[in-house]
Design a protein around this motif. Sequence first.
Motif, PDB file in Angstrom:
ATOM      1  N   PRO A 183      -6.209  -6.177  -4.193  1.00  0.00           N
ATOM      2  CA  PRO A 183      -6.711  -5.768  -2.877  1.00  0.00           C
ATOM      3  C   PRO A 183      -6.448  -6.851  -1.840  1.00  0.00           C
ATOM      4  CG  PRO A 183      -8.525  -6.330  -4.340  1.00  0.00           C
ATOM      5  CD  PRO A 183      -7.286  -6.360  -5.165  1.00  0.00           C
TER       6      PRO A 183
ATOM      7  N   ARG B 247       0.811  -1.220   0.000  1.00  0.00           N
ATOM      8  CA  ARG B 247       0.000   0.000   0.000  1.00  0.00           C
ATOM      9  C   ARG B 247       0.845   1.272   0.000  1.00  0.00           C
ATOM     10  NH1 ARG B 247      -4.748   0.035   4.067  1.00  0.00           N
ATOM     11  NH2 ARG B 247      -5.375   1.708   2.709  1.00  0.00           N
TER      12      ARG B 247
ATOM     13  N   TYR C 190      -5.990   4.574  -8.220  1.00  0.00           N
ATOM     14  CA  TYR C 190      -5.369   3.592  -7.312  1.00  0.00           C
ATOM     15  C   TYR C 190      -3.940   4.011  -7.021  1.00  0.00           C
ATOM     16  CZ  TYR C 190      -9.223   0.554  -8.630  1.00  0.00           C
ATOM     17  OH  TYR C 190     -10.474   0.035  -8.839  1.00  0.00           O
ATOM     18  N   TRP C 191      -3.463   3.605  -5.866  1.00  0.00           N
ATOM     19  CA  TRP C 191      -2.046   3.768  -5.565  1.00  0.00           C
ATOM     20  C   TRP C 191      -1.264   2.577  -6.082  1.00  0.00           C
ATOM     21  CZ3 TRP C 191       0.160   8.051  -4.603  1.00  0.00           C
ATOM     22  CH2 TRP C 191      -0.449   9.037  -3.831  1.00  0.00           C
TER      23      TRP C 191
ATOM     24  N   ARG D  93       2.599   4.587  -1.201  1.00  0.00           N
ATOM     25  CA  ARG D  93       2.142   5.616  -2.130  1.00  0.00           C
ATOM     26  C   ARG D  93       3.285   5.995  -3.062  1.00  0.00           C
ATOM     27  NH1 ARG D  93      -1.572   9.637   1.567  1.00  0.00           N
ATOM     28  NH2 ARG D  93      -2.952   8.002   2.319  1.00  0.00           N
TER      29      ARG D  93
END
Length: 185
Positions: A128, A20, A96-97, A22
């Motif tokens: 996900p 997750r 989305y990242w 960035r």
Amino acid sequence: MTRRSGTQQYPDVEPDLPPRSRGVIALLEENCTVCMLCARECPDWCIYIDSHKEEVVVPGAARARQRNVLDKFDIDFSLCMYCGICVEVCPFDALYWSPEFEYAEYDIRDLLHDKDHLGQWMATVPPPPAHDPNGEPSKEEATAARKAAGGPATGRAAGGPAATRVRPQRPTGPADPSPPTNADA
Ligand code: SF4
Ligand code: SF4
């Protein structure tokens, strides 16, 4: 002194980043409805969107429908501060990242990524996370399980009464004094 060094040998060894992270923002173009929410909420005003309207003829419909067609979707990563607001506010899951971060440029103007460039980042978006097996089931799963068990579904969808808001009662105190009259003067 006794702890091992945490130095990472980048770029010789690629860092093992959490999924997750960035790194860069990816665009799933077919999900974008050109609602402009992301551009309006971006604190740095670094999302540039342009579109035109197109008529779609639906057989049997009285009038042709209109839909927005995306012409331009640019993000200027030289201005972006990676706050993630655009990804959070998008109601259609179009942003989305991706953890990819190796897109430094010699020319700052090349940090403006257009929709094709943003679309290419989609291939690097991690899947996900799996549902927590110990977590609560989703609303949809819970409703389906209730229906399967023959129980009532909740809310208006099941034909039940609409939820009503109950206004809290004011605390009872001494009665309001009657308004002054000319006789009081
Ligand atoms: S991450 Fe924040 S600053 Fe960057 S484009 Fe999205 S809203 Fe703007
Ligand atoms: S908020 Fe999402 S759907 Fe709306 S313009 Fe931005 S990317 Fe497209």
